[in-house]
Design an enzyme around this catalytic site. Structure first.
Site, PDB file in Angstrom:
ATOM      1  N   ASN A   1      -6.281  -2.514   2.177  1.00 27.62           N
ATOM      2  CA  ASN A   1      -6.256  -3.648   2.246  1.00 27.62           C
ATOM      3  C   ASN A   1      -7.634  -4.206   2.088  1.00 27.62           C
ATOM      4  O   ASN A   1      -8.393  -3.560   2.750  1.00 27.62           O
ATOM      5  CB  ASN A   1      -5.529  -4.302   3.422  1.00 27.62           C
ATOM      6  CG  ASN A   1      -4.015  -4.170   3.426  1.00 27.62           C
ATOM      7  OD1 ASN A   1      -3.659  -4.352   2.121  1.00 27.62           O
ATOM      8  ND2 ASN A   1      -3.136  -4.248   4.352  1.00 27.62           N
TER       9      ASN A   1
ATOM     10  N   ARG B   1       0.798  -1.215   0.017  1.00 32.38           N
ATOM     11  CA  ARG B   1       0.077  -0.040   0.219  1.00 32.38           C
ATOM     12  C   ARG B   1       1.006   1.330   0.108  1.00 32.38           C
ATOM     13  O   ARG B   1       0.560   2.109  -0.626  1.00 32.38           O
ATOM     14  CB  ARG B   1      -0.847   0.118   1.120  1.00 32.38           C
ATOM     15  CG  ARG B   1      -2.049  -0.870   1.162  1.00 32.38           C
ATOM     16  CD  ARG B   1      -2.865  -1.005   2.438  1.00 32.38           C
ATOM     17  NE  ARG B   1      -2.195  -1.486   3.394  1.00 32.38           N
ATOM     18  CZ  ARG B   1      -2.151  -1.076   4.737  1.00 32.38           C
ATOM     19  NH1 ARG B   1      -3.195  -0.225   5.114  1.00 32.38           N
ATOM     20  NH2 ARG B   1      -1.354  -1.467   5.667  1.00 32.38           N
TER      21      ARG B   1
END
EC number: 3.6.1.7
Length: 92
Positions: free
Chosen positions: A36, A18
């Protein structure tokens, strides 16, 4: 300007994916978000110049050094004018 919804599968959690994605999206001047998912994948919405969106989709297939990307699914996403920057969101 185009928008895409991405779902990235493989070993993409616990490897800094990320943060890596966020940095690349910001560098390309994109707006949207990344997070996520509870199923172990990563989800993102990206929007911006056509060439920048195409580039982030291509780059999403590699990820940071410890990631292993199995698949990047990209689908059309309507432009959300409320998105003014690129951000990381909480896991869904």
């Amino acid at each position: 300007m185009i928008g895409r919804h991405l779902r990235i599968t493989g070993r993409v959690q616990g490897v800094g994916y990320r943060y890596w994605f966020l940095g690349h999206a910001e560098a390309l001047g994109l707006t949207g978000w990344v997070r996520n998912r509870a199923d172990g994948s990563v989800e993102a919405v990206v929007q911006g110049a056509d060439d920048a969106v195409v580039q982030i989709i291509a780059e999403a297939g590699s990820g940071p050094p410890n990631a292993r990307v199995d698949q990047v699914e990209a689908t059309e996403q309507p432009i959300d004018t409320t998105l003014t920057r690129f951000e990381q969101r909480l896991t869904c």
